[in-house]
Motif scaffolding. Structure first.
Motif, PDB file in Angstrom:
ATOM      1  N   TYR A  19     -40.002 -37.284  15.886  1.00 37.38           N
ATOM      2  CA  TYR A  19     -40.257 -38.559  15.217  1.00 37.38           C
ATOM      3  C   TYR A  19     -41.724 -38.967  15.370  1.00 37.38           C
ATOM      4  O   TYR A  19     -42.378 -39.340  14.391  1.00 37.38           O
ATOM      5  CB  TYR A  19     -39.339 -39.649  15.773  1.00 37.38           C
ATOM      6  CG  TYR A  19     -39.609 -40.998  15.169  1.00 37.38           C
ATOM      7  CD1 TYR A  19     -39.081 -41.329  13.929  1.00 37.38           C
ATOM      8  CD2 TYR A  19     -40.406 -41.927  15.816  1.00 37.38           C
ATOM      9  CE1 TYR A  19     -39.342 -42.561  13.353  1.00 37.38           C
ATOM     10  CE2 TYR A  19     -40.672 -43.158  15.246  1.00 37.38           C
ATOM     11  CZ  TYR A  19     -40.137 -43.468  14.026  1.00 37.38           C
ATOM     12  OH  TYR A  19     -40.401 -44.689  13.454  1.00 37.38           O
ATOM     13  N   GLY A  77     -33.117 -41.204  11.068  1.00 40.37           N
ATOM     14  CA  GLY A  77     -33.412 -42.420  11.817  1.00 40.37           C
ATOM     15  C   GLY A  77     -34.596 -43.171  11.237  1.00 40.37           C
ATOM     16  O   GLY A  77     -34.566 -44.395  11.113  1.00 40.37           O
ATOM     17  N   ASN A  78     -35.625 -42.438  10.858  1.00 36.80           N
ATOM     18  CA  ASN A  78     -36.805 -43.047  10.247  1.00 36.80           C
ATOM     19  C   ASN A  78     -36.446 -43.713   8.921  1.00 36.80           C
ATOM     20  O   ASN A  78     -36.846 -44.850   8.659  1.00 36.80           O
ATOM     21  CB  ASN A  78     -37.895 -41.988  10.040  1.00 36.80           C
ATOM     22  CG  ASN A  78     -39.154 -42.566   9.456  1.00 36.80           C
ATOM     23  OD1 ASN A  78     -39.421 -43.755   9.563  1.00 36.80           O
ATOM     24  ND2 ASN A  78     -39.944 -41.724   8.829  1.00 36.80           N
ATOM     25  N   GLN A  79     -35.694 -43.023   8.093  1.00 33.15           N
ATOM     26  CA  GLN A  79     -35.333 -43.582   6.787  1.00 33.15           C
ATOM     27  C   GLN A  79     -34.393 -44.776   6.915  1.00 33.15           C
ATOM     28  O   GLN A  79     -34.507 -45.739   6.161  1.00 33.15           O
ATOM     29  CB  GLN A  79     -34.698 -42.495   5.903  1.00 33.15           C
ATOM     30  CG  GLN A  79     -35.692 -41.487   5.393  1.00 33.15           C
ATOM     31  CD  GLN A  79     -36.802 -42.150   4.590  1.00 33.15           C
ATOM     32  OE1 GLN A  79     -36.563 -42.933   3.678  1.00 33.15           O
ATOM     33  NE2 GLN A  79     -38.030 -41.845   4.938  1.00 33.15           N
ATOM     34  N   MET A  80     -33.480 -44.713   7.893  1.00 33.88           N
ATOM     35  CA  MET A  80     -32.580 -45.850   8.100  1.00 33.88           C
ATOM     36  C   MET A  80     -33.374 -47.079   8.539  1.00 33.88           C
ATOM     37  O   MET A  80     -33.092 -48.200   8.095  1.00 33.88           O
ATOM     38  CB  MET A  80     -31.512 -45.500   9.134  1.00 33.88           C
ATOM     39  CG  MET A  80     -30.482 -44.537   8.598  1.00 33.88           C
ATOM     40  SD  MET A  80     -29.291 -44.005   9.827  1.00 33.88           S
ATOM     41  CE  MET A  80     -28.496 -45.528  10.242  1.00 33.88           C
ATOM     42  N   TRP A  81     -34.364 -46.883   9.383  1.00 31.52           N
ATOM     43  CA  TRP A  81     -35.209 -48.004   9.824  1.00 31.52           C
ATOM     44  C   TRP A  81     -35.980 -48.578   8.638  1.00 31.52           C
ATOM     45  O   TRP A  81     -36.029 -49.793   8.447  1.00 31.52           O
ATOM     46  CB  TRP A  81     -36.168 -47.539  10.917  1.00 31.52           C
ATOM     47  CG  TRP A  81     -37.136 -48.613  11.308  1.00 31.52           C
ATOM     48  CD1 TRP A  81     -38.445 -48.728  10.936  1.00 31.52           C
ATOM     49  CD2 TRP A  81     -36.855 -49.757  12.107  1.00 31.52           C
ATOM     50  NE1 TRP A  81     -38.997 -49.862  11.460  1.00 31.52           N
ATOM     51  CE2 TRP A  81     -38.031 -50.521  12.194  1.00 31.52           C
ATOM     52  CE3 TRP A  81     -35.725 -50.214  12.763  1.00 31.52           C
ATOM     53  CZ2 TRP A  81     -38.114 -51.702  12.898  1.00 31.52           C
ATOM     54  CZ3 TRP A  81     -35.812 -51.396  13.476  1.00 31.52           C
ATOM     55  CH2 TRP A  81     -36.992 -52.122  13.533  1.00 31.52           C
ATOM     56  N   LYS A  82     -36.581 -47.689   7.838  1.00 32.09           N
ATOM     57  CA  LYS A  82     -37.362 -48.163   6.687  1.00 32.09           C
ATOM     58  C   LYS A  82     -36.487 -48.931   5.706  1.00 32.09           C
ATOM     59  O   LYS A  82     -36.884 -49.982   5.204  1.00 32.09           O
ATOM     60  CB  LYS A  82     -37.996 -46.977   5.959  1.00 32.09           C
ATOM     61  CG  LYS A  82     -39.225 -46.438   6.611  1.00 32.09           C
ATOM     62  CD  LYS A  82     -39.796 -45.335   5.738  1.00 32.09           C
ATOM     63  CE  LYS A  82     -41.047 -44.769   6.318  1.00 32.09           C
ATOM     64  NZ  LYS A  82     -41.586 -43.697   5.463  1.00 32.09           N
ATOM     65  N   GLN A  83     -35.303 -48.397   5.420  1.00 28.34           N
ATOM     66  CA  GLN A  83     -34.430 -49.035   4.437  1.00 28.34           C
ATOM     67  C   GLN A  83     -33.874 -50.360   4.946  1.00 28.34           C
ATOM     68  O   GLN A  83     -33.676 -51.290   4.167  1.00 28.34           O
ATOM     69  CB  GLN A  83     -33.277 -48.104   4.053  1.00 28.34           C
ATOM     70  CG  GLN A  83     -33.714 -46.868   3.305  1.00 28.34           C
ATOM     71  CD  GLN A  83     -34.405 -47.181   1.997  1.00 28.34           C
ATOM     72  OE1 GLN A  83     -33.984 -48.072   1.266  1.00 28.34           O
ATOM     73  NE2 GLN A  83     -35.466 -46.458   1.684  1.00 28.34           N
ATOM     74  N   SER A  84     -33.640 -50.458   6.249  1.00 26.07           N
ATOM     75  CA  SER A  84     -33.066 -51.695   6.779  1.00 26.07           C
ATOM     76  C   SER A  84     -34.110 -52.801   6.926  1.00 26.07           C
ATOM     77  O   SER A  84     -33.759 -53.975   6.951  1.00 26.07           O
ATOM     78  CB  SER A  84     -32.385 -51.441   8.126  1.00 26.07           C
ATOM     79  OG  SER A  84     -33.346 -51.090   9.099  1.00 26.07           O
ATOM     80  N   THR A  85     -35.377 -52.432   7.005  1.00 27.02           N
ATOM     81  CA  THR A  85     -36.419 -53.441   7.147  1.00 27.02           C
ATOM     82  C   THR A  85     -37.176 -53.683   5.847  1.00 27.02           C
ATOM     83  O   THR A  85     -38.066 -54.520   5.803  1.00 27.02           O
ATOM     84  CB  THR A  85     -37.427 -53.045   8.236  1.00 27.02           C
ATOM     85  OG1 THR A  85     -38.030 -51.785   7.899  1.00 27.02           O
ATOM     86  CG2 THR A  85     -36.759 -52.959   9.593  1.00 27.02           C
TER      87      THR A  85
END
Length: 99
Positions: A19, A77-85
């Motif tokens: 990451y 994990g990176n994409q989930m963080w980006k999409q959720s924020t």
């Protein structure tokens, strides 16, 4: 199904390393974004093989699969963080924004 059930405990640290490497590569303007996942995949496979006993072909194959899972976990994990924020445009303002 949880991907973390398949990643070996000894390889969990590699997810963080991959990451951080991805964030570093993203900030380098010399590398196009589309190549970053492939670079991360190569590094994850190499790292997982370095932590594994590669005495047989089967163990090498498991090391490669671990590298693929590690990359998947880091990128997901990176994409989930980006999409959720990610800030969303309300439906009534989408027309104003040209969407």
């Amino acid at each position: 199904m949880d991907i973390m059930n398949f990643v070996l405990e000894q390889n969990l640290i590699i997810i963080g390393v991959v990451y951080v490497l991805g964030v570093f590569l993203k900030n380098l303007k010399m590398i196009e974004d589309k190549f970053i996942p492939f670079i991360l995949l190569v590094f994850a496979i190499v790292f997982s093989l370095l932590t594994a006993d590669i005495s047989t072909t089967e163990k090498v194959a498991k090391g490669v699969m671990q590298g693929i899972l590690i990359t998947g976990a880091a990128v997901l994990g990176n994409q989930m963080w980006k999409q959720s924020t990610k800030k969303r445009i309300p439906d009534d303002r989408k027309e104003d924004a040209g969407a």
